[in-house]
Design an enzyme around this catalytic site. Structure first.
Site, PDB file in Angstrom:
ATOM      1  N   ARG A 237     -17.194  13.370  27.677  1.00 52.64           N
ATOM      2  CA  ARG A 237     -18.247  13.962  28.555  1.00 52.64           C
ATOM      3  C   ARG A 237     -18.383  15.468  28.022  1.00 52.64           C
ATOM      4  O   ARG A 237     -17.313  15.939  27.113  1.00 52.64           O
ATOM      5  CB  ARG A 237     -17.388  14.306  30.028  1.00 52.64           C
ATOM      6  CG  ARG A 237     -17.430  13.034  30.800  1.00 52.64           C
ATOM      7  CD  ARG A 237     -18.951  12.464  31.169  1.00 52.64           C
ATOM      8  NE  ARG A 237     -18.993  11.563  32.042  1.00 52.64           N
ATOM      9  CZ  ARG A 237     -19.050  10.217  31.878  1.00 52.64           C
ATOM     10  NH1 ARG A 237     -18.865   9.828  30.624  1.00 52.64           N
ATOM     11  NH2 ARG A 237     -18.879   9.172  32.805  1.00 52.64           N
ATOM     12  N   GLU A 266     -25.833  17.094  31.550  1.00 55.02           N
ATOM     13  CA  GLU A 266     -26.875  16.092  31.841  1.00 55.02           C
ATOM     14  C   GLU A 266     -26.701  15.272  33.055  1.00 55.02           C
ATOM     15  O   GLU A 266     -25.712  15.594  33.712  1.00 55.02           O
ATOM     16  CB  GLU A 266     -26.436  15.243  30.530  1.00 55.02           C
ATOM     17  CG  GLU A 266     -25.070  14.525  30.817  1.00 55.02           C
ATOM     18  CD  GLU A 266     -24.652  13.477  29.938  1.00 55.02           C
ATOM     19  OE1 GLU A 266     -24.919  12.192  30.098  1.00 55.02           O
ATOM     20  OE2 GLU A 266     -23.942  13.818  28.502  1.00 55.02           O
ATOM     21  N   HIS A 290     -25.936   9.978  25.643  1.00 51.52           N
ATOM     22  CA  HIS A 290     -25.466   9.314  26.503  1.00 51.52           C
ATOM     23  C   HIS A 290     -25.668   7.777  26.418  1.00 51.52           C
ATOM     24  O   HIS A 290     -25.578   7.026  27.553  1.00 51.52           O
ATOM     25  CB  HIS A 290     -25.123   9.615  27.913  1.00 51.52           C
ATOM     26  CG  HIS A 290     -23.792   9.345  28.512  1.00 51.52           C
ATOM     27  ND1 HIS A 290     -23.287  10.275  29.676  1.00 51.52           N
ATOM     28  CD2 HIS A 290     -23.012   8.513  28.393  1.00 51.52           C
ATOM     29  CE1 HIS A 290     -22.284   9.870  29.800  1.00 51.52           C
ATOM     30  NE2 HIS A 290     -21.856   8.927  29.076  1.00 51.52           N
TER      31      HIS A 290
END
Length: 329
Positions: A237, A266, A290
């Protein structure tokens, strides 16, 4: 009195057909790709919301779900959902977090980690772009090998263990740091501290959960401890790395490069993001949006798993009858 359960899948693109079949067996499934404003308008009519990572499920959205009882996400990380607030509203958040046995078969993020490491140290994206512009010069892209390099894995949980195994296949030395686990020496050599790992590893890979204890885990002080010329990979993350500190380490050449599948904040990432701006001008920073778990195989497995988990929870909570599928008020 019985009534139908209504499910809103707010990110239905390429959703598993097998999972949808399961959901339709016990509920009315409404599939509609929505933005935040559309979700706020639609949500009051639904008891169950299915999300991926496209929209932050915050207090305002949760409050809009007047009938909402469950939020379902086929992810391990939950920083896109205000879980604490959902719990105050008696809304269950169902996810893959803690599903250790099932997740052993979900390896996409681990594979991407190795892929990003190779792309970074072999200059693959820049080499591809160069050829596309008509330049054929291999001497511009002399890289390094994984063989006999030391990879330091921060967090030896499910993904950390899988990455360790992949790296050993490349002939790498694997060291690991995890304050919550005694690491099997067959998997990795355990370091006594994060500082020891940072100063020893040629490549550093992050595989920890994101919470208050890991926010900015790698800050300015930690970057100062990194072995000069090391590479950094983050598929966990974005908030685990202080992005200003990372940018400083890149600009001062403290580290040789970084590959990131995640960014702080994000999915609301814009073209003026400081790391994206840096990556446009420098080949030693790779950023992907991602995509770690974004494979056909992983989506099918996880979405089917979550559909079954939802059904089991509805039965356990007395919302649905196990035999008939009827729903209680």
């Amino acid at each position: 009195m019985k009534h139908a359960i209504n499910i809103l899948n707010s990110e239905p693109e390429n959703y598993s057909e097998d999972a949808k079949k399961i959901l339709r067996s016990f509920a009315n499934l409404h599939e509609e790709p929505v933005d935040r404003d559309q979700l706020l308008k639609l949500l009051p009519s639904f008891e169950i919301l299915i999300v991926r990572l496209g929209i932050k499920i915050d207090k305002d959205i949760i409050d809009a779900g007047h009938r909402l009882q469950y939020i379902v996400t086929a992810t391990t990380g939950l920083d896109h959902i205000d879980v604490t607030y959902a719990e105050t509203k008696n809304i269950k958040v169902l996810s893959l977090k803690g599903e250790k046995e099932f997740l052993k078969e979900i390896r996409a993020t681990a594979e991407l980690t190795v892929g990003l490491a190779l792309a970074l140290i072999r200059n693959i994206p820049a080499a591809v772009e160069s050829v596309q512009t008509g330049i054929w010069d291999r001497d511009l892209f002399k890289g390094s090998e994984l063989y006999k390099k030391t990879i330091g894995i921060i967090g030896i949980g499910r993904l950390g263990k899988i990455v360790a195994g992949y790296c050993k296949s490349f002939g790498m030395k694997v060291i690991g740091y995890d304050p919550f686990e005694i690491i099997d020496s067959a998997i990795a050599t355990q370091t006594a501290s994060l500082s020891e790992l940072l100063s020893s590893a040629d490549i550093i890979s992050i595989h920890v959960a994101y919470d208050n204890t890991t926010h900015n885990l790698l800050n300015y002080d930690e970057f100062d401890k990194i072995k000069p010329g090391a590479f950094l990979i983050n598929t966990s993350r974005g908030g685990i790395i202080n992005e200003d500190a990372l940018l400083h380490a890149l600009e001062t050449k403290r580290i040789a490069g970084a590959a990131l599948d995640v960014l702080q904040g994000e999915p609301a990432i814009h073209e003026d993001n400081k790391l994206i701006l840096y990556s446009r001008q420098h080949n030693n920073l790779i950023i992907t949006p991602h995509i770690g778990g974004n494979t056909c195989e992983s989506f099918v497995k996880t979405e089917v798993f979550m559909a079954n988990q939802l059904r089991e929870n509805l039965i356990k909570d007395g919302v649905m009858d196990e035999n008939t599928g009827n729903h209680s008020c």
